[in-house]
Design a protein around this motif. Structure first.
Motif, PDB file in Angstrom:
ATOM      1  N   GLY A   1       0.808  -1.208   0.000  1.00 39.78           N
ATOM      2  CA  GLY A   1       0.000   0.000   0.000  1.00 39.78           C
ATOM      3  C   GLY A   1       0.844   1.262   0.000  1.00 39.78           C
ATOM      4  N   ILE A   2       1.914   1.252   0.782  1.00 40.18           N
ATOM      5  CA  ILE A   2       2.816   2.412   0.813  1.00 40.18           C
ATOM      6  C   ILE A   2       3.439   2.628  -0.563  1.00 40.18           C
ATOM      7  CG2 ILE A   2       4.988   3.289   1.777  1.00 40.18           C
ATOM      8  CD1 ILE A   2       4.226   1.737   4.375  1.00 40.18           C
ATOM      9  N   ASN A   3       3.868   1.546  -1.187  1.00 42.02           N
ATOM     10  CA  ASN A   3       4.473   1.655  -2.517  1.00 42.02           C
ATOM     11  C   ASN A   3       3.486   2.203  -3.545  1.00 42.02           C
ATOM     12  OD1 ASN A   3       7.001   0.757  -1.763  1.00 42.02           O
ATOM     13  ND2 ASN A   3       6.628  -1.378  -2.336  1.00 42.02           N
ATOM     14  N   ALA A   4       2.254   1.704  -3.508  1.00 37.49           N
ATOM     15  CA  ALA A   4       1.245   2.190  -4.455  1.00 37.49           C
ATOM     16  C   ALA A   4       0.964   3.668  -4.222  1.00 37.49           C
ATOM     17  CB  ALA A   4      -0.034   1.363  -4.313  1.00 37.49           C
ATOM     18  N   PHE A   5       0.867   4.047  -2.960  1.00 38.06           N
ATOM     19  CA  PHE A   5       0.665   5.451  -2.611  1.00 38.06           C
ATOM     20  C   PHE A   5       1.794   6.308  -3.173  1.00 38.06           C
ATOM     21  CE2 PHE A   5       1.305   9.078   0.195  1.00 38.06           C
ATOM     22  CZ  PHE A   5       0.023   9.591   0.351  1.00 38.06           C
ATOM     23  N   ALA A   6       3.043   5.842  -2.983  1.00 41.78           N
ATOM     24  CA  ALA A   6       4.201   6.589  -3.478  1.00 41.78           C
ATOM     25  C   ALA A   6       4.203   6.700  -4.995  1.00 41.78           C
ATOM     26  CB  ALA A   6       5.487   5.925  -2.991  1.00 41.78           C
ATOM     27  N   LEU A   7       3.796   5.639  -5.680  1.00 45.26           N
ATOM     28  CA  LEU A   7       3.749   5.674  -7.141  1.00 45.26           C
ATOM     29  C   LEU A   7       2.686   6.664  -7.631  1.00 45.26           C
ATOM     30  CD1 LEU A   7       4.135   1.861  -7.912  1.00 45.26           C
ATOM     31  CD2 LEU A   7       5.847   3.660  -8.275  1.00 45.26           C
ATOM     32  N   GLY A   8       1.544   6.690  -6.953  1.00 46.76           N
ATOM     33  CA  GLY A   8       0.524   7.668  -7.308  1.00 46.76           C
ATOM     34  C   GLY A   8       0.999   9.080  -7.057  1.00 46.76           C
TER      35      GLY A   8
ATOM     36  N   MET B   1       8.151  -7.083  -0.087  1.00 47.03           N
ATOM     37  CA  MET B   1       8.831  -6.673   1.142  1.00 47.03           C
ATOM     38  C   MET B   1       9.941  -5.666   0.842  1.00 47.03           C
ATOM     39  SD  MET B   1       7.371  -7.902   3.817  1.00 47.03           S
ATOM     40  CE  MET B   1       8.622  -7.637   5.068  1.00 47.03           C
ATOM     41  N   TRP B   2       9.755  -4.824  -0.152  1.00 50.43           N
ATOM     42  CA  TRP B   2      10.729  -3.796  -0.489  1.00 50.43           C
ATOM     43  C   TRP B   2       9.984  -2.499  -0.821  1.00 50.43           C
ATOM     44  CZ3 TRP B   2       9.893  -2.082  -5.498  1.00 50.43           C
ATOM     45  CH2 TRP B   2       9.205  -2.960  -6.356  1.00 50.43           C
ATOM     46  N   PHE B   3      10.683  -1.380  -0.631  1.00 56.17           N
ATOM     47  CA  PHE B   3      10.102  -0.077  -0.908  1.00 56.17           C
ATOM     48  C   PHE B   3      10.551   0.455  -2.262  1.00 56.17           C
ATOM     49  CE2 PHE B   3       9.451   1.120   3.799  1.00 56.17           C
ATOM     50  CZ  PHE B   3       8.080   0.870   3.710  1.00 56.17           C
ATOM     51  N   VAL B   4       9.646   1.151  -2.931  1.00 61.27           N
ATOM     52  CA  VAL B   4       9.989   1.798  -4.191  1.00 61.27           C
ATOM     53  C   VAL B   4      10.856   3.029  -3.913  1.00 61.27           C
ATOM     54  CG1 VAL B   4       7.868   1.023  -5.307  1.00 61.27           C
ATOM     55  CG2 VAL B   4       7.940   3.288  -4.215  1.00 61.27           C
ATOM     56  N   ASN B   5      11.561   3.468  -4.934  1.00 54.47           N
ATOM     57  CA  ASN B   5      12.362   4.683  -4.844  1.00 54.47           C
ATOM     58  C   ASN B   5      11.423   5.859  -4.495  1.00 54.47           C
ATOM     59  OD1 ASN B   5      14.630   6.204  -4.899  1.00 54.47           O
ATOM     60  ND2 ASN B   5      14.973   6.081  -7.095  1.00 54.47           N
ATOM     61  N   GLY B   6      11.861   6.687  -3.583  1.00 54.84           N
ATOM     62  CA  GLY B   6      11.027   7.820  -3.173  1.00 54.84           C
ATOM     63  C   GLY B   6      10.363   7.596  -1.832  1.00 54.84           C
ATOM     64  N   VAL B   7      10.544   6.398  -1.250  1.00 53.35           N
ATOM     65  CA  VAL B   7      10.045   6.135   0.100  1.00 53.35           C
ATOM     66  C   VAL B   7      11.242   6.189   1.057  1.00 53.35           C
ATOM     67  CG1 VAL B   7       8.970   4.459   1.648  1.00 53.35           C
ATOM     68  CG2 VAL B   7       8.140   4.700  -0.706  1.00 53.35           C
ATOM     69  N   VAL B   8      11.103   6.936   2.119  1.00 48.70           N
ATOM     70  CA  VAL B   8      12.158   7.062   3.124  1.00 48.70           C
ATOM     71  C   VAL B   8      11.745   6.271   4.352  1.00 48.70           C
ATOM     72  CG1 VAL B   8      13.502   8.646   4.552  1.00 48.70           C
ATOM     73  CG2 VAL B   8      12.721   9.374   2.271  1.00 48.70           C
ATOM     74  N   GLY B   9      12.525   5.244   4.677  1.00 48.95           N
ATOM     75  CA  GLY B   9      12.201   4.377   5.806  1.00 48.95           C
ATOM     76  C   GLY B   9      12.659   2.968   5.506  1.00 48.95           C
ATOM     77  N   THR B  10      12.532   2.076   6.489  1.00 44.93           N
ATOM     78  CA  THR B  10      12.945   0.694   6.318  1.00 44.93           C
ATOM     79  C   THR B  10      11.724  -0.229   6.395  1.00 44.93           C
ATOM     80  OG1 THR B  10      13.299   0.312   8.683  1.00 44.93           O
ATOM     81  CG2 THR B  10      15.158   1.188   7.412  1.00 44.93           C
TER      82      THR B  10
END
Length: 354
Positions: A164-171, A343-352
């Protein structure tokens, strides 16, 4: 006289049979919730679906709220099965293994687990492609931010939340490539005080939009107190932060729950895995706050229709992770299997992711 007695006996027999058949027609449906129902949030959204089921003819429903994941949930689910429930919906990720254990002991009961991936002959799983609505809410954040820092108060580092975080970041990045998402984990599903404090920590580093993946309005309240925007989750919580609330990815479980119960009543239900998208009506965006301009609404609606029709895929490459490694190549689309294990974050997400 003899004929009268025969006819009376037949009539009584038919009455008994009819009464017995009517009794058998009642379908008992149980729901297990991880948090209080309250008047907003994740369990509230599920209970709206239960209320729709309760209105169906020949159906009775019951629920237990605030059930911790683990042994307590197994006990609650077992109690429902022992009481003869025909269908049991367990609605939190941590209920998966307990539900599977109970399902093996009660093979005549239909079990359905929300957000998990395991199943058996009489246990299916279901969820919504909430990442689609997350993407749309990310677009809204991208249009509305001025600081280009979005705070995301996240529950647990599991694929559902990370996806969900990744999709949010992509949007977000689709309309504002300069914006970033800063993530703070609370390790909670419902803890208003903890979630509000996490939001405050993000506000302190310059976030002017707060998004969330929990069941309380705490993060939105923190945003309103700071005079910035928020994006909710699960249900429309705008009443808690009317000056802050932009929109929210929300659930509408009634279509799915009623369809499953109808299948059980008809004897046609089979355990499967259902992952429901925007086109089903199970997921959506809450009404926009008055502060969201019409041109933003129009742009999001266009993309919504593209996603619902299958024309646009949220996780279509090229997509890089935080290190710059290409995770989804150009021309490729992430498989459901890879999304379910993300289990990985897209570029543009800050955090682990832990």
């Amino acid at each position: 006289m003899r004929l009268f007695k025969v006819l009376l006996a037949i009539a009584l027999t038919m009455l008994v049979v009819g009464t017995s058949q009517a009794a058998k027609k009642e379908t008992k449906v149980g729901f297990v919730y991880v948090s209080p129902i309250g008047d907003a949030g994740y369990s509230y959204a599920h209970d709206l679906g239960r209320q729709a089921v309760a209105k169906m003819p020949g159906v009775s429903t019951s629920y237990v709220e605030s059930v911790p994941e683990g042994p307590d949930s197994e006990r609650v689910i077992s109690n429902m099965a022992r009481k003869g429930y025909d269908v049991i919906f367990s609605t939190s990720f941590g209920y998966m293994d307990p539900t599977l254990k109970v399902a093996k002991r009660f093979p005549k009961t239909a079990f359905l687990h929300c957000s998990g991936f395991k199943k058996s002959a009489n246990m299916g799983n279901y969820f919504g492609r909430m990442y689609q609505a997350r993407y749309l809410s990310g677009m809204v954040a991208g249009y509305m931010t001025k600081s280009n820092t979005i705070g995301y108060v996240a529950a647990f580092p599991i694929p559902e939340v990370i996806r969900g975080i990744n999709a949010f970041a992509l949007g977000l990045q689709s309309v504002n490539p300069q914006a970033v998402v800063r993530v703070v984990w609370t390790k909670t599903w419902y803890d208003p005080a903890t979630e509000k404090e996490a939001a405050k920590s993000l506000l302190d580093v310059g976030a002017d939009v707060i998004a969330q993946h929990q069941d309380s309005p705490g993060p939105q309240e923190a945003a309103q107190e700071k005079g910035v925007y928020s994006i909710g989750y699960n249900s429309d919580m705008s009443v808690f932060a009317p000056k802050s609330h932009l929109t929210a990815p929300v659930w509408n479980w009634a279509p799915y729950y009623t369809s499953v119960v109808k299948e059980v009543q008809a004897g046609t239900w089979k355990a499967d895995s259902a992952w429901l998208g925007l086109e089903t009506g199970v997921i959506a965006l809450a009404p926009y706050g008055d502060m969201v301009p019409q041109d933003v609404r129009d742009a999001v609606e266009v993309r919504k229709q593209e996603i619902a029709s299958g024309k646009y895929k949220v996780f279509a490459g090229p997509i890089e992770d935080q290190s710059g490694k290409v995770r989804i190549a150009s021309g490729k689309t992430a498989s459901d299997e890879s999304l379910l294990g993300m289990m990985w974050f897209v570029n543009g997400v800050v955090g682990t992711t832990e």
